[in-house]
Design a protein around this motif. Structure first.
Motif, mmCIF file in Angstrom:
data_model
loop_
_atom_site.group_PDB
_atom_site.id
_atom_site.type_symbol
_atom_site.label_atom_id
_atom_site.label_comp_id
_atom_site.label_asym_id
_atom_site.label_seq_id
_atom_site.Cartn_x
_atom_site.Cartn_y
_atom_site.Cartn_z
ATOM 1 N N THR A 178 -73.377 -61.383 6.246
ATOM 2 C CA THR A 178 -72.893 -62.272 5.191
ATOM 3 C C THR A 178 -72.905 -61.518 3.872
ATOM 4 N N ALA A 179 -71.972 -61.848 3.002
ATOM 5 C CA ALA A 179 -71.912 -61.232 1.676
ATOM 6 C C ALA A 179 -71.075 -62.105 0.766
ATOM 7 N N ASP A 180 -71.412 -62.102 -0.527
ATOM 8 C CA ASP A 180 -70.596 -62.815 -1.503
ATOM 9 C C ASP A 180 -69.307 -62.048 -1.784
ATOM 10 N N GLU A 181 -69.379 -60.728 -1.641
ATOM 11 C CA GLU A 181 -68.200 -59.889 -1.883
ATOM 12 C C GLU A 181 -68.335 -58.599 -1.099
ATOM 13 N N MET A 182 -67.211 -58.161 -0.496
ATOM 14 C CA MET A 182 -67.142 -56.856 0.139
ATOM 15 C C MET A 182 -65.686 -56.400 0.043
ATOM 16 N N THR A 183 -65.404 -55.597 -0.982
ATOM 17 C CA THR A 183 -64.026 -55.187 -1.236
ATOM 18 C C THR A 183 -63.924 -53.677 -1.312
ATOM 19 N N PHE A 184 -62.759 -53.182 -0.931
ATOM 20 C CA PHE A 184 -62.442 -51.763 -1.070
ATOM 21 C C PHE A 184 -61.113 -51.655 -1.808
ATOM 22 N N ASP A 185 -61.166 -51.064 -2.994
ATOM 23 C CA ASP A 185 -59.986 -50.946 -3.846
ATOM 24 C C ASP A 185 -59.309 -52.305 -4.038
ATOM 25 N N GLY A 186 -60.125 -53.336 -4.213
ATOM 26 C CA GLY A 186 -59.617 -54.682 -4.451
ATOM 27 C C GLY A 186 -59.230 -55.446 -3.204
ATOM 28 N N LYS A 187 -59.306 -54.815 -2.031
ATOM 29 C CA LYS A 187 -58.948 -55.483 -0.770
ATOM 30 C C LYS A 187 -60.196 -56.095 -0.149
ATOM 31 N N ASP A 188 -60.079 -57.347 0.275
ATOM 32 C CA ASP A 188 -61.222 -58.098 0.787
ATOM 33 C C ASP A 188 -61.502 -57.717 2.239
ATOM 34 N N LEU A 189 -62.561 -56.952 2.464
ATOM 35 C CA LEU A 189 -62.898 -56.515 3.817
ATOM 36 C C LEU A 189 -63.413 -57.663 4.672
ATOM 37 N N LEU A 190 -63.985 -58.697 4.063
ATOM 38 C CA LEU A 190 -64.540 -59.807 4.818
ATOM 39 C C LEU A 190 -63.473 -60.690 5.448
ATOM 40 N N ARG A 191 -62.318 -60.785 4.806
ATOM 41 C CA ARG A 191 -61.278 -61.698 5.278
ATOM 42 C C ARG A 191 -60.119 -60.993 5.971
ATOM 43 N N MET A 192 -60.249 -59.701 6.184
ATOM 44 C CA MET A 192 -59.191 -58.954 6.869
ATOM 45 C C MET A 192 -59.184 -59.245 8.360
ATOM 46 N N THR A 193 -58.018 -59.181 8.952
ATOM 47 C CA THR A 193 -57.922 -59.218 10.404
ATOM 48 C C THR A 193 -58.393 -57.863 10.941
ATOM 49 N N PRO A 194 -58.784 -57.780 12.221
ATOM 50 C CA PRO A 194 -59.176 -56.483 12.787
ATOM 51 C C PRO A 194 -58.102 -55.411 12.608
ATOM 52 N N ARG A 195 -56.850 -55.795 12.739
ATOM 53 C CA ARG A 195 -55.759 -54.818 12.575
ATOM 54 C C ARG A 195 -55.693 -54.316 11.137
ATOM 55 N N GLN A 196 -55.828 -55.210 10.172
ATOM 56 C CA GLN A 196 -55.806 -54.805 8.774
ATOM 57 C C GLN A 196 -57.002 -53.900 8.454
ATOM 58 N N ARG A 197 -58.165 -54.211 9.036
ATOM 59 C CA ARG A 197 -59.365 -53.405 8.796
ATOM 60 C C ARG A 197 -59.191 -52.000 9.360
ATOM 61 N N ARG A 198 -58.545 -51.891 10.532
ATOM 62 C CA ARG A 198 -58.336 -50.580 11.150
ATOM 63 C C ARG A 198 -57.418 -49.694 10.315
ATOM 64 N N SER A 199 -56.602 -50.289 9.467
ATOM 65 C CA SER A 199 -55.728 -49.497 8.606
ATOM 66 C C SER A 199 -56.502 -48.820 7.481
ATOM 67 N N ILE A 200 -57.740 -49.263 7.257
ATOM 68 C CA ILE A 200 -58.593 -48.694 6.204
ATOM 69 C C ILE A 200 -59.738 -47.875 6.797
ATOM 70 N N ILE A 201 -60.469 -48.477 7.740
ATOM 71 C CA ILE A 201 -61.621 -47.809 8.338
ATOM 72 C C ILE A 201 -61.136 -46.667 9.228
ATOM 73 N N GLY A 202 -61.673 -45.487 9.005
ATOM 74 C CA GLY A 202 -61.249 -44.314 9.760
ATOM 75 C C GLY A 202 -60.104 -43.568 9.107
ATOM 76 N N ARG A 203 -59.557 -44.161 8.069
ATOM 77 C CA ARG A 203 -58.475 -43.515 7.326
ATOM 78 C C ARG A 203 -58.870 -43.349 5.866
ATOM 79 N N GLU A 204 -59.006 -44.470 5.161
ATOM 80 C CA GLU A 204 -59.393 -44.404 3.750
ATOM 81 C C GLU A 204 -60.909 -44.349 3.572
ATOM 82 N N ILE A 205 -61.644 -44.926 4.536
ATOM 83 C CA ILE A 205 -63.106 -44.847 4.548
ATOM 84 C C ILE A 205 -63.519 -44.189 5.852
#
Length: 279
Positions: free
Chosen positions: A64-91
């Motif tokens: 749980t977290a009040d906020e978890m964002t990367f470059d303004g993008k909400d990591l908590l509310r991303m779909t798994p597909r959207q998260r995969r576009s960041i994790i392993g690439r930008e992070i």
């Protein structure tokens, strides 16, 4: 706003013996191009907090977290597909045990090429050329031969360089290095740290360095976050932290360094902590 912003992060694990809290209300912020060190003894929640941000914790973890964002993008509310576009690439992340992190059944070249084909969309030929370039960039000797080598045929330091090559393969904006020198001897530790700092300066990526080694912190970090039993104790720029630590736990960590020893015995962290901090 920082590149990565985490506010009030809590991570709980459910086990057969009951549940326990590994991270308790921690805030983490790192800016573009900054080197942030997260320090503390084993069990302080350093690695868990970053694995939570990466989405790499097992199903028994509740995050749980009040906020978890990367470059303004909400990591908590991303779909798994959207998260995969960041994790392993930008992070990206470098893990503690380099040999254990590599698959023993495949050559190092095959493994880094798979990263490049999946995360960078390169063809097989382009991935091989880029892998060779990365091995040269991180200082692996005889890179063409090492691309054909299996992890057990390489030293611990060489395997860590392979992991670094994989982590920077997609030109990430944030690299998380989790105790990157723990399993290495002192000479190789310095080489790996120097390599990480050189790459950070060359690329301008942000770097989060998870460590328990205050000497490493002094040499590398811009800012330091101190954790204890899943909580953040103190945060300061590196010069302030070493010259005027404000929290008893930070003072205890610094006092336990060998260079601060007096007499025949090293001080322990517990001997310096105030009772309310130990509870």
């Amino acid at each position: 706003m920082g590149l990565l912003n985490i506010r009030n992060l809590t991570v709980r694990f459910a086990t057969s013996a009951g549940s326990f809290t590994a991270v308790d209300g921690i805030d983490v912020t790192v800016d573009k191009g900054e080197v942030l060190a997260i320090v503390g003894e084993s069990g302080s929640g350093k690695s868990v907090s970053m694995l939570a941000a990466m989405g790499l914790l097992p199903d028994i973890a509740t995050i749980t977290a009040d906020e978890m964002t990367f470059d303004g993008k909400d990591l908590l509310r991303m779909t798994p597909r959207q998260r995969r576009s960041i994790i392993g690439r930008e992070i990206t992340m470098i893990f503690q045990e380099p040999i254990a992190s590599l698959n023993p059944s495949f050559t190092t070249g095959y493994q880094i090429e798979e990263v490049l084909r999946y995360n960078a969309g390169l063809s097989r030929r382009a991935a091989r050329a880029r892998a060779l370039e990365l091995f040269q960039q991180v200082g692996i000797p005889e890179p063409e031969e090492k691309l054909r080598s299996y992890p057990h045929q390489m030293s611990g330091g060489q395997c860590q360089r392979v992991m670094i090559a994989m982590a920077i393969a997609t030109n990430p904006r944030l690299l998380i290095a989790d105790e990157p020198t723990t399993a290495l001897d002192v000479t190789i530790q310095k080489q790996i740290l120097d390599l990480l700092m050189k790459l950070q300066e060359q690329t301008g990526m942000a770097l989060i360095l998870i460590t328990h080694d205050m000497g490493v912190v002094a040499e590398t970090a811009d800012r330091v976050q101190v954790q204890y039993k899943g909580k953040k104790m103190e945060e300061a720029d590196v010069l302030t932290l070493f010259e005027a630590p404000s929290h008893p736990y930070t003072r205890a960590l610094l006092s336990a360094l060998p260079e601060h020893a007096t007499g025949d015995r090293l001080s322990t962290v517990g001997s310096f902590l105030e009772p309310e901090v130990q509870q």
